[in-house]
Design an enzyme around this catalytic site. Sequence first.
Site, mmCIF file in Angstrom:
data_model
loop_
_atom_site.group_PDB
_atom_site.id
_atom_site.type_symbol
_atom_site.label_atom_id
_atom_site.label_comp_id
_atom_site.label_asym_id
_atom_site.label_seq_id
_atom_site.Cartn_x
_atom_site.Cartn_y
_atom_site.Cartn_z
ATOM 1 N N ASN A 7 10.675 13.806 4.470
ATOM 2 C CA ASN A 7 9.497 14.704 5.135
ATOM 3 C C ASN A 7 10.252 15.376 6.967
ATOM 4 O OD1 ASN A 7 7.177 14.999 7.407
ATOM 5 N ND2 ASN A 7 6.253 13.820 6.170
ATOM 6 N N HIS A 10 8.923 16.664 11.441
ATOM 7 C CA HIS A 10 8.797 16.462 13.153
ATOM 8 C C HIS A 10 10.465 17.002 13.518
ATOM 9 C CE1 HIS A 10 6.590 12.743 13.426
ATOM 10 N NE2 HIS A 10 6.810 12.000 12.630
ATOM 11 N N HIS A 43 3.970 18.334 5.352
ATOM 12 C CA HIS A 43 2.085 18.147 5.899
ATOM 13 C C HIS A 43 1.641 19.716 6.564
ATOM 14 C CE1 HIS A 43 -1.215 15.465 7.208
ATOM 15 N NE2 HIS A 43 -1.642 16.214 6.676
ATOM 16 N N ARG A 45 -1.188 20.522 8.411
ATOM 17 C CA ARG A 45 -2.262 19.907 9.193
ATOM 18 C C ARG A 45 -2.964 20.957 8.626
ATOM 19 N NH1 ARG A 45 -1.771 14.050 10.582
ATOM 20 N NH2 ARG A 45 -3.351 14.280 11.353
ATOM 21 N N ARG A 49 -0.380 21.505 13.943
ATOM 22 C CA ARG A 49 0.338 20.634 14.614
ATOM 23 C C ARG A 49 2.150 21.044 13.795
ATOM 24 N NH1 ARG A 49 -1.370 14.977 15.022
ATOM 25 N NH2 ARG A 49 -3.537 15.308 15.127
ATOM 26 N N GLU A 70 1.846 17.503 1.499
ATOM 27 C CA GLU A 70 1.281 16.811 1.491
ATOM 28 C C GLU A 70 -0.479 17.282 2.512
ATOM 29 O OE1 GLU A 70 2.274 13.762 4.863
ATOM 30 O OE2 GLU A 70 3.882 13.022 3.574
ATOM 31 N N THR A 101 -0.340 10.298 10.113
ATOM 32 C CA THR A 101 -1.718 9.688 9.353
ATOM 33 C C THR A 101 -1.583 8.222 9.652
ATOM 34 O OG1 THR A 101 -0.483 11.338 7.744
ATOM 35 C CG2 THR A 101 -1.518 9.887 6.820
ATOM 36 N N GLU A 151 0.577 6.635 -3.566
ATOM 37 C CA GLU A 151 1.702 6.662 -2.130
ATOM 38 C C GLU A 151 1.096 5.801 -1.939
ATOM 39 O OE1 GLU A 151 3.695 9.944 -0.302
ATOM 40 O OE2 GLU A 151 3.940 8.361 0.867
ATOM 41 N N HIS A 190 5.476 5.795 4.737
ATOM 42 C CA HIS A 190 5.231 5.486 6.330
ATOM 43 C C HIS A 190 5.829 4.619 7.112
ATOM 44 C CE1 HIS A 190 2.864 6.764 9.984
ATOM 45 N NE2 HIS A 190 2.511 7.639 9.019
HETATM 46 N N1 PXP Z 1 4.185 9.845 4.045
HETATM 47 C C1 PXP Z 1 2.821 10.493 3.625
HETATM 48 C C2 PXP Z 1 1.923 10.535 3.169
HETATM 49 C C3 PXP Z 1 3.053 10.731 5.421
HETATM 50 O O1 PXP Z 1 1.618 11.055 5.893
HETATM 51 C C4 PXP Z 1 4.597 10.378 6.363
HETATM 52 C C5 PXP Z 1 3.953 10.574 7.196
HETATM 53 O O2 PXP Z 1 3.767 12.075 7.795
HETATM 54 C C6 PXP Z 1 5.493 9.956 6.064
HETATM 55 C C7 PXP Z 1 5.613 9.421 4.097
HETATM 56 C C8 PXP Z 1 6.489 9.672 6.648
HETATM 57 O O3 PXP Z 1 6.147 8.777 7.298
HETATM 58 P P1 PXP Z 1 7.459 8.325 8.271
HETATM 59 O O4 PXP Z 1 7.653 9.991 9.252
HETATM 60 O O5 PXP Z 1 6.573 7.600 9.776
HETATM 61 O O6 PXP Z 1 8.566 8.322 8.115
#
Ligand code: PXP
Length: 244
Positions: A7, A10, A43, A45, A49, A70, A101, A151, A190
């Site tokens: 992901n 960030h 994601h 959003r 953001r 996402e 999330t 998921e 997550h």
């Molecule tokens: N899976 C989903 C559905 C998420 O919303 C996120 C966070 O955006 C992640 C996985 C990844 O989470 P993390 O950034 O904490 O590894």
Amino acid sequence: MASLGVNIDHIANVRQARGTVEPDPVPMALLAELGGADGITVHLREDRRHIQERDVKLLRETVQSRLNLEMAATPEMVSIALKYRPEMVTLVPERREELTTEGGLDVAGQITYLKNIVKQLDEENIPTSMFIDPLQKQIEACLETKATWIELHTGSYSESDFLKKPLELARLTEATAKARSLGLRVNAGHGLTYQNVEPVAAIPEIEELNIGHTIVARALAVGLKDAVSEMKQMVQNPRQERIF
Ligand code: PXP
């Protein structure tokens, strides 16, 4: 063995903090793939953001592995998904005031609505995944929506203390087994970190882990020294000729 979805939200967070062009998540996705990412997750959003529609467009053109989009279960997002055709859509709950999330999607409370979204995506051959807490009620509801994947939200596991971890891990293991017994495919993610990922990765039948924040944090840790040393070089030995 589980595969790894990276992901990259960030990375876009850092860009948006300055409203500039760097770091650009698009070439970073290529680096993630070179490092072994089996898929790239973003994601988009509703408040934009971090990830922008421009990122989704360019990632669609450049990602060589799989693109997992996402998004909130809204008509606007469904039309964006149909436009860019990711390999998978993961439906997540979204609240504007949240930092990330928080908690899974309440599928059981909106089966008919979500079933319709799954159908719209399915008609265009885009499989849907539902980001849910590891609860039997939610898993059974996912089956009713005809989603292909779930998921499992690993937040409670990640945040639990040493004593509660075995219990949270057992919940994830049982939820995986339940979903598989119903014919659903299972991803998870997550809050997973370099310290806590291995017990989850060892759960049989979880196909993919989606991991973001810890990888971006680690990239800073392993890359900062070289980045500073490159800048120090330029500051101490600037080119003498005018460059503009
Ligand atoms: N899976 C989903 C559905 C998420 O919303 C996120 C966070 O955006 C992640 C996985 C990844 O989470 P993390 O950034 O904490 O590894």
